[in-house]
Motif scaffolding. Structure first.
Motif: not given
Length: 588
Positions: A176-183, A296-306, A262-268
């Motif tokens: 949750v903390i890292l993902t907003p960076l993508s947005l 984790a992959n599914q959570y970050t993927k929508p940010f990428n799609e959005i 950013v998503n790959n950083l979250v996954y790592m």
């Protein structure tokens, strides 16, 4: 800061009308949301089943096959439900999108019918076409992606978050903390691409306008050897479109790789922390880790799609803004509720102190006065730009006067309904127009209930019955204004026959025989003579020999009547008209 707020305002101005058009299809929207929730729920349930299956594989020779088979059955049902729900969701989103675009396009085209002629005259036709066709295609693409991916993306984010919290709170917080960076990255890029996409839409409209202009007048372009200049002009517009399109695509394409990084950083981070938790044996199994990595992959993927959806929506909003500019244009002043519906007129016409100009600073017609008796034939002549065609535009109320009043049979035309007033006139213009359809449909354009005998009689009067019968399908031959096998003169004969069929009480003939050969012109002039008997007629002609028999000849210059009288009277004055007439027969 002011510039940025303007961009945001543009976004809102395009979004609100789109939502208004989507409102009637709210039931489809709700259905789509339901199927989106089902799709996300079953998609998120699948990793739990896979994680449980992983935990049943304890070691070599220690595998719970019965449990795994049971999980495989559940997984098969889950995947099937996911596929069906996703298909139904796509069905709903497609229906919403194309219904919204259909409604917008209908309203845009309907608005064109209500706009004053000044708007059509002052805007390139190709640009108007581009707004209604190309720009709405962009809106369609943007909405389709928005409806299909935005719904599922939001549902996936919240659904995944709930499933992850149920497994491990600590690792969930890391995600949750890292993902907003993508947005934030996606928002920064998308916010700066709206202007580029708007420039792209404008450039696309310019290109459509240029192509429409050049292809529609290719004979003139070729005759004057303008091909190279046309190519240079096209290359300039094409280069502009290429530059703004490339810039818009380049900046928008940065969204995907940046957010994926950013998503790959979250996954790592999830993989490292999860592996350490499994090693420590704190109630976090290998199956849980497998499930969590998938989440984790599914959570970050929508940010990428959005982020991609936001970019596409920026393009859609930029295009929608151009379409809504047409829809929001001020319509022609509507007829008043108590406007008079003209059913018959005696043909008298009065023009009192009329002034008009297309551009306020450039005077054209000033204090124009005219009285026409019933059944009188009035010819309007004068040099180019003197206001002859403008007077016809005012008589037909294509434009409203700036001051003064025009009356038909004593009734001010501003107090009459436009349709009933215009139905009192029959117009034959120098510029022919035929709709795409059969010759029969074109002739009956002003009188759909005309009988076969009436139609043929009108065609014979206009001397076009002969060539029509020689066509492959006769009166059922399909023609068009832009392309057909008939000549320009034949098209004009069809336009003349169209008016002869309806026979209104007043006629306007604006260079009506300009495209007809001399022999046919003599025959048509005889038909006109018969048609004009008892009808008030206005004749505009550059060939002054064709209006010698007019009851009154009005000579205009710079928007004023400089002379008025019969042909013989004006020739006797030896003034402006005599100079015009003699100049056409001068021997050089």
């Amino acid at each position: 800061m002011a510039k940025q707020s303007t961009k945001n305002k543009l976004d809102t101005s395009a979004l609100r009308p789109l939502l208004r058009y989507a409102k009637p299809h709210m039931w489809l929207f709700i259905l789509s949301m339901v199927f989106a929730v089902i799709t996300v729920a079953t998609t998120l349930y699948a990793p739990i089943l896979v994680g449980n299956a992983v935990d049943l594989i304890i070691a070599k020779g220690l595998v719970d096959f019965d449990g795994i088979i049971n999980i495989i059955i559940k997984l098969s049902v889950t995947v099937t439900v996911t596929g069906i729900a996703q298909w139904l969701m796509s069905l709903c989103t497609n229906k919403i999108t194309y219904c919204v675009v259909r409604d917008i396009r209908n309203d845009a085209f309907a608005k064109l019918q209500k706009l004053p002629l000044s708007y059509i005259d002052s805007h390139p036709h190709g640009d108007i076409i581009s707004r209604i066709i190309s720009d709405l295609e962009q809106v369609s693409d943007g909405l389709l992606m928005g409806f299909s991916q935005l719904f599922t993306g939001v549902c996936t984010i919240f659904g995944t978050l709930g499933f992850m919290l149920s497994i491990n709170v600590k690792i969930t917080l890391i995600v949750v903390i890292l993902t907003p960076l993508s947005l934030f990255v996606a928002r920064f890029i998308a916010k700066n691409t709206f202007k580029l996409f708007h420039q792209q839409s404008v450039a696309r409209g310019d290109m459509t306008s240029l192509v429409e202009e050049m292809t529609g007048n290719q004979k003139v372009v070729t005759a004057f050897g303008y091909q190279e200049e046309a190519e240079e002009q096209f290359e300039e517009v094409n280069l502009k479109l290429q530059k703004v399109g490339l810039n818009a695509t380049f900046f928008s394409s940065l969204t995907n790789p940046c957010t994926r990084f950013v998503n790959n950083l979250v996954y790592m981070a999830v993989g490292i922390v999860g592996a350490l938790s499994v090693i420590k044996g704190v109630g976090f199994t290998v199956g849980n880790l497998s499930c969590f990595l998938t989440y984790a992959n599914q959570y970050t993927k929508p940010f990428n799609e959005i982020s991609g959806v936001i970019t596409e929506l920026q393009s859609a909003f930029a295009s929608a803004k151009r379409v809504f500019e047409v829809i929001d244009e001020t319509e022609e002043i509507p007829d008043s509720s108590n406007a008079t519906v003209l059913t018959s007129v005696d043909g008298t016409l009065d023009v009192d102190n009329v002034s008009f100009s297309y551009v306020p600073d450039v005077k054209l017609i000033e204090n124009f006065n005219l009285h026409v008796k019933s059944g009188q034939r009035t010819a309007i002549v004068g040099p180019t730009g003197c206001g002859k065609t403008t007077m016809i535009n005012l008589l037909m109320r294509f434009y409203d006067t700036d001051s003064g009043e025009i009356r038909i049979s004593g009734e001010p035309i501003k107090d009459c309904t436009r349709d009933s007033m215009r139905s009192m006139y029959g117009m034959v213009l120098q510029e022919t127009w035929l709709k795409t359809g059969t010759i029969r449909e074109n002739l009956c354009y002003g009188k759909p209930d005309a009988s076969e005998e009436e139609m043929i009689a009108a065609a014979k009067s206009a001397h076009c019955h002969g060539f029509i019968k020689r066509l492959p399908k006769g009166y059922d031959t399909v023609i068009s204004d832009s392309y057909s096998t008939i000549s320009a003169g034949q098209k004009q004969l069809l336009c003349i026959a169209r008016v002869m069929l309806s026979l209104p009480p007043m006629l306007i003939l604006d260079e009506a025989t300009s495209s007809i050969d001399t022999r046919t012109e003599i025959l048509v002039q005889r038909a006109f003579e018969k048609m004009m008997q008892g009808r008030t007629s206005f004749i505009i002609a550059h060939r002054l020999s064709t209006i010698k028999n007019a009851d009154t000849i009005i000579v205009m210059d710079s928007g004023h009547i400089v002379e008025q009288g019969s042909h013989d009277e004006l020739m006797a004055k030896n003034g402006f008209y005599a100079d015009l007439y003699n100049s056409q027969f001068a021997v050089t």
